[in-house]
Scaffold this active site. Structure first.
Site, PDB file in Angstrom:
ATOM      1  N   LYS A  29       0.921  -1.194   0.047  1.00 55.79           N
ATOM      2  CA  LYS A  29       0.080   0.061  -0.048  1.00 55.79           C
ATOM      3  C   LYS A  29       0.712   1.246   0.006  1.00 55.79           C
ATOM      4  O   LYS A  29       0.530   2.205  -0.795  1.00 55.79           O
ATOM      5  CB  LYS A  29      -1.009  -0.062   1.306  1.00 55.79           C
ATOM      6  CG  LYS A  29      -2.070  -0.991   1.022  1.00 55.79           C
ATOM      7  CD  LYS A  29      -2.521  -1.289   2.434  1.00 55.79           C
ATOM      8  CE  LYS A  29      -3.769  -2.475   2.236  1.00 55.79           C
ATOM      9  NZ  LYS A  29      -4.543  -2.894   3.460  1.00 55.79           N
ATOM     10  N   GLN A  88      -4.413  -1.418   9.637  1.00 56.53           N
ATOM     11  CA  GLN A  88      -4.453  -2.397   8.962  1.00 56.53           C
ATOM     12  C   GLN A  88      -4.865  -3.727   9.940  1.00 56.53           C
ATOM     13  O   GLN A  88      -4.639  -3.989  11.324  1.00 56.53           O
ATOM     14  CB  GLN A  88      -2.896  -2.873   8.758  1.00 56.53           C
ATOM     15  CG  GLN A  88      -2.619  -4.227   8.100  1.00 56.53           C
ATOM     16  CD  GLN A  88      -3.280  -4.391   6.676  1.00 56.53           C
ATOM     17  OE1 GLN A  88      -3.004  -3.423   5.756  1.00 56.53           O
ATOM     18  NE2 GLN A  88      -3.835  -5.422   6.273  1.00 56.53           N
ATOM     19  N   ASP A 105     -11.157   2.869   4.080  1.00 56.89           N
ATOM     20  CA  ASP A 105     -11.539   1.434   4.037  1.00 56.89           C
ATOM     21  C   ASP A 105     -12.694   1.223   4.146  1.00 56.89           C
ATOM     22  O   ASP A 105     -13.424   0.060   3.689  1.00 56.89           O
ATOM     23  CB  ASP A 105     -10.862   0.559   5.259  1.00 56.89           C
ATOM     24  CG  ASP A 105      -9.873  -0.584   4.844  1.00 56.89           C
ATOM     25  OD1 ASP A 105      -9.726  -0.696   3.824  1.00 56.89           O
ATOM     26  OD2 ASP A 105      -9.249  -1.165   5.674  1.00 56.89           O
TER      27      ASP A 105
END
Length: 285
Positions: A55, A99, A122
């Protein structure tokens, strides 16, 4: 031998990244501002470290400012919240990603409830999930968004189509079903408690497999000519395989995604797209 058209997520994601890089550079030339993405990793899980590194690389390649924050594995929920609150208040950060999974002692749901929904790239905060449920605009979860985007880029019709989503996770199955409904598809979710799931999937124009069960979906699950999207990532002795038995199903389907090279790259591309969207909504175009 595979006969289905390959829905190439790797190539499509590269095109999306190139489009974003151009927009970001043009915006920077006008304003000297760049989108900022912060990824918070708690602990040293090897797979998570790889995801975070990917990422970081992807975000810097399109011209974003990327920040990686690595916290000790023994961190408490309160300590992670302090980091999230700092990023919530940081005007140079437009996207925040925690994460997952986090170590057992940390309550991820508490963290997500405190993450600024405007920076939730997200798409997993209760606010953004609620906006999806209510049919309102907002940041959408990256993997479902990547699936819809890939189908759109290949001009796969969604309106009026029968869709079966295999799996009901909060990350993929549930939000994806709602996103298909937004596009006027008729959606059924099947899962581990569904008897004879293959009888249902055989009726579908589009089948999405997202359960993490290697080669669960066999040719007898698929209607001839259906579109098959494989979200599964399963590590086996023979390498990484999906939830779909690729070769035999590809002989039945009209379109199919590969594993790897299908939905994985699209997920990261949508993370970047969401960060760009969050940036635009904060600073204007």
């Amino acid at each position: 031998m595979a006969t289905a058209q390959l829905l190439d997520g790797k190539r499509t994601a590269q095109i999306i990244r190139e489009e974003l890089a151009k927009k970001i550079e043009e915006h920077y030339e006008r304003t000297t501002l760049r989108p900022g993405l912060a990824v918070v990793l708690v602990g040293d899980d090897p797979a998570s470290k790889i995801y975070v590194r990917n990422k970081h690389r992807a975000s810097t390649q399109v011209g974003m400012d990327s920040r990686q924050i690595i916290l000790p594995a023994h961190s408490t929920t309160s300590q992670v919240l302090e980091t999230i609150e700092m990023l919530n208040q940081d005007p140079s950060i437009h996207g925040i990603l925690l994460q997952l999974p986090v170590p057992r002692q940390i309550d991820a749901q508490v963290i997500l409830r405190h993450l600024d929904p405007r920076k939730d790239v997200d798409g997993l905060t209760p606010t953004n999930m609620g906006r999806l449920m209510a049919g309102q605009s907002g940041l959408r979860p990256c993997t479902p968004l990547g699936i819809i985007e890939l189908l759109d880029r290949y001009h796969v019709p969604l309106e009026g189509q029968r869709v079966v989503v295999i799996g009901r996770s909060q990350l993929v199955g549930r939000p994806l079903a709602l996103m298909f409904v937004e596009r006027n598809a008729t959606v059924t979710i099947v899962h581990s408690k569904t008897p004879n799931a293959w009888d249902i999937t055989r009726e579908a124009d589009i089948v999405v497999a997202a359960v993490g069960h290697a080669h669960l979906v066999q040719p007898n699950w698929i209607k001839p000519g259906a579109t098959v999207v494989d979200v599964g990532i399963n590590r086996t002795e023979s390498g990484i395989v999906g939830d779909v038995e690729f070769d035999s199903v590809a002989a039945m389907a009209s379109r199919i995604t590969p594993v790897p090279g299908g939905i994985g790259p699209m997920t990261i591309a949508m993370l970047l797209s969401n960060t760009w969207q969050a940036f635009q909504e904060t600073v204007g175009s």
